[in-house]
Design an enzyme around this catalytic site. Structure first.
Site, mmCIF file in Angstrom:
data_model
loop_
_atom_site.group_PDB
_atom_site.id
_atom_site.type_symbol
_atom_site.label_atom_id
_atom_site.label_comp_id
_atom_site.label_asym_id
_atom_site.label_seq_id
_atom_site.Cartn_x
_atom_site.Cartn_y
_atom_site.Cartn_z
ATOM 1 N N SER A 199 0.892 -1.309 -0.220
ATOM 2 C CA SER A 199 -0.021 0.118 -0.034
ATOM 3 C C SER A 199 0.969 1.162 -0.039
ATOM 4 O O SER A 199 2.190 1.147 0.201
ATOM 5 C CB SER A 199 -0.875 -0.082 1.318
ATOM 6 N N TYR B 56 -2.999 -1.202 10.020
ATOM 7 C CA TYR B 56 -2.789 -1.459 8.593
ATOM 8 C C TYR B 56 -1.476 -0.730 7.939
ATOM 9 O O TYR B 56 -0.741 -1.481 7.218
ATOM 10 C CB TYR B 56 -3.845 -0.626 7.974
HETATM 11 P P1 NDP Z 1 -11.783 -5.527 -0.741
HETATM 12 O O1 NDP Z 1 -12.503 -5.397 0.656
HETATM 13 O O2 NDP Z 1 -12.680 -5.064 -1.849
HETATM 14 O O3 NDP Z 1 -11.619 -7.028 -0.932
HETATM 15 C C1 NDP Z 1 -10.878 -7.936 0.080
HETATM 16 C C2 NDP Z 1 -10.987 -9.376 -0.598
HETATM 17 O O4 NDP Z 1 -10.091 -10.057 0.881
HETATM 18 C C3 NDP Z 1 -12.388 -9.873 -0.277
HETATM 19 O O5 NDP Z 1 -12.347 -10.969 -1.332
HETATM 20 C C4 NDP Z 1 -12.482 -10.728 0.969
HETATM 21 O O6 NDP Z 1 -13.362 -11.927 0.988
HETATM 22 C C5 NDP Z 1 -10.959 -11.113 1.059
HETATM 23 N N1 NDP Z 1 -10.601 -11.268 2.583
HETATM 24 C C6 NDP Z 1 -10.771 -10.557 3.669
HETATM 25 N N2 NDP Z 1 -10.281 -11.176 4.873
HETATM 26 C C7 NDP Z 1 -9.906 -12.224 4.451
HETATM 27 C C8 NDP Z 1 -9.348 -13.482 5.036
HETATM 28 N N3 NDP Z 1 -9.153 -13.629 6.498
HETATM 29 N N4 NDP Z 1 -9.184 -14.741 4.462
HETATM 30 C C9 NDP Z 1 -9.544 -14.750 2.925
HETATM 31 N N5 NDP Z 1 -10.172 -13.790 2.190
HETATM 32 C C10 NDP Z 1 -9.997 -12.476 2.842
HETATM 33 O O7 NDP Z 1 -10.481 -5.097 -0.580
HETATM 34 P P2 NDP Z 1 -9.621 -4.416 -1.980
HETATM 35 O O8 NDP Z 1 -9.782 -5.001 -3.088
HETATM 36 O O9 NDP Z 1 -9.829 -2.953 -1.939
HETATM 37 O O10 NDP Z 1 -7.971 -4.651 -1.300
HETATM 38 C C11 NDP Z 1 -7.338 -5.679 -1.698
HETATM 39 C C12 NDP Z 1 -5.930 -5.731 -1.033
HETATM 40 O O11 NDP Z 1 -5.159 -4.540 -1.763
HETATM 41 C C13 NDP Z 1 -5.921 -5.507 0.138
HETATM 42 O O12 NDP Z 1 -4.782 -6.174 0.751
HETATM 43 C C14 NDP Z 1 -5.398 -4.048 0.616
HETATM 44 O O13 NDP Z 1 -5.039 -3.790 1.714
HETATM 45 C C15 NDP Z 1 -4.678 -3.758 -0.544
HETATM 46 N N6 NDP Z 1 -4.959 -2.418 -0.958
HETATM 47 C C16 NDP Z 1 -6.182 -1.508 -1.277
HETATM 48 C C17 NDP Z 1 -6.070 -0.090 -1.771
HETATM 49 C C18 NDP Z 1 -7.490 0.395 -2.030
HETATM 50 O O14 NDP Z 1 -7.484 1.667 -2.317
HETATM 51 N N7 NDP Z 1 -8.516 -0.391 -2.129
HETATM 52 C C19 NDP Z 1 -4.945 0.402 -1.503
HETATM 53 C C20 NDP Z 1 -3.704 -0.130 -1.083
HETATM 54 C C21 NDP Z 1 -3.855 -1.318 -0.850
HETATM 55 P P3 NDP Z 1 -14.146 -12.279 2.210
HETATM 56 O O15 NDP Z 1 -14.849 -11.161 2.890
HETATM 57 O O16 NDP Z 1 -15.247 -13.108 1.270
HETATM 58 O O17 NDP Z 1 -13.219 -13.035 2.940
#
Ligand code: NDP
Length: 256
Positions: A147, A160
């Site tokens: 990030s 985070y």
């Molecule tokens: P979302 O919240 O849209 O999606 C997150 C995904 O992770 C979902 O599919 C969720 O599915 C899954 N997930 C969460 N916890 C778990 C777990 N314990 N085990 C398995 N799956 C899990 O997030 P983003 O797409 O925005 O983010 C994706 C990545 O990118 C993250 O690491 C985030 O920190 C990083 N990021 C995002 C940014 C942004 O601006 N969006 C910026 C920088 C980094 P379910 O709930 O079904 O488990």
């Protein structure tokens, strides 16, 4: 360089947290480059929906529901892959959660949950994947999603920030130990991307204006804008790139 360097045909990629958002966009990109993709998330129905979406696009996708922060569940998922004859050549540690609170009011359980999901899970899944990559002797690719907070802190998101700073150095630790097995472990640092995780921020006019005025690109990023960097880091084109972090942020971190 030939186009073939970016070809992922014959490879299998596990993308954690790929039922939606950045993970789904990266999985789609890897599949479009020729990989078979294994999608992951905790909610089976959402996962099945994502698998159907990619399959309808003619892409080779299947699902594996497990909690990446649960050591036993991770071990069982990889045992199931072994039983299916599924070898993970490419791992994208993408699953992540956010929890916003000032540190003075932050509870230990919330600190722990964010660190477990965003950092410890990448170690747990990475360890299982690397054990098998090393045993097979064909090398492998690990991409850990960081990030902007891999580089800089921001108020109210301390766990985070600490986790994402750790992700950058987890990739380097993986490179230090596994480069000799032809495993490349790198990080991608997305800027602010339009996904469910940021819904509250996008709907907050002040925050939205801050993103647009602070970022030289003057806009939020789109999930699909992460896919090209992921394909590069998953492909033979990056075979001599290890322990690096590539920011995909519209230039945000590059300017004052
Ligand atoms: P979302 O919240 O849209 O999606 C997150 C995904 O992770 C979902 O599919 C969720 O599915 C899954 N997930 C969460 N916890 C778990 C777990 N314990 N085990 C398995 N799956 C899990 O997030 P983003 O797409 O925005 O983010 C994706 C990545 O990118 C993250 O690491 C985030 O920190 C990083 N990021 C995002 C940014 C942004 O601006 N969006 C910026 C920088 C980094 P379910 O709930 O079904 O488990």
């Amino acid at each position: 360089m030939s186009q073939g360097s970016f070809d992922l045909s014959g490879r299998t990629a596990l993308v954690t947290g790929s039922a939606r958002g950045i993970g789904l966009a990266i999985a789609r990109g890897l599949a479009q480059a020729g990989a078979r993709v294994v999608l992951n998330g905790r909610q089976t129905a959402a996962l099945e929906q994502a698998v159907s979406t990619l399959a309808a696009e003619g892409l080779d996708a299947q699902g594996s529901a497990f909690d990446v922060a649960d050591e036993q569940a991770v071990r069982q998922a990889f045992q199931a892959f072994d039983e299916q004859g599924l070898h993970i050549d490419i791992l994208v540690n993408n699953a992540g959660i956010q929890h916003r609170a000032p540190m003075l009011e932050l509870e230990l359980k919330d600190w722990q949950r964010v660190i477990d999901t965003n950092l410890t899970a990448a170690f747990l899944v990475g360890r299982e994947a690397a054990r098998r990559m090393i045993a097979k002797g064909n090398g492998g690719k690990i991409i850990n999603i960081g990030s902007l907070t891999s580089e800089a802190a921001r108020a109210t998101v301390a766990p985070y920030t600490v986790a994402k700073g750790g992700i950058k150095l987890l990739s380097r630790s993986m490179a230090a130990e596994w480069a000799r097995f032809n495993i490349q472990a790198n990080s991608i640092g997305p800027g602010y991307i339009l996904t469910d995780m940021n819904e509250a921020l996008v709907n907050n006019p002040e925050f939205d204006a801050w993103v647009k005025s602070s970022n030289p690109a003057q806009r939020w990023g789109k999930p699909e804008e992460l896919a090209g960097t992921a394909v590069y880091l998953a492909s033979p084109a990056s075979d001599y790139v290890n322990g690096q972090i590539i920011y995909v942020d519209g230039g945000w971190l590059a300017v004052l």
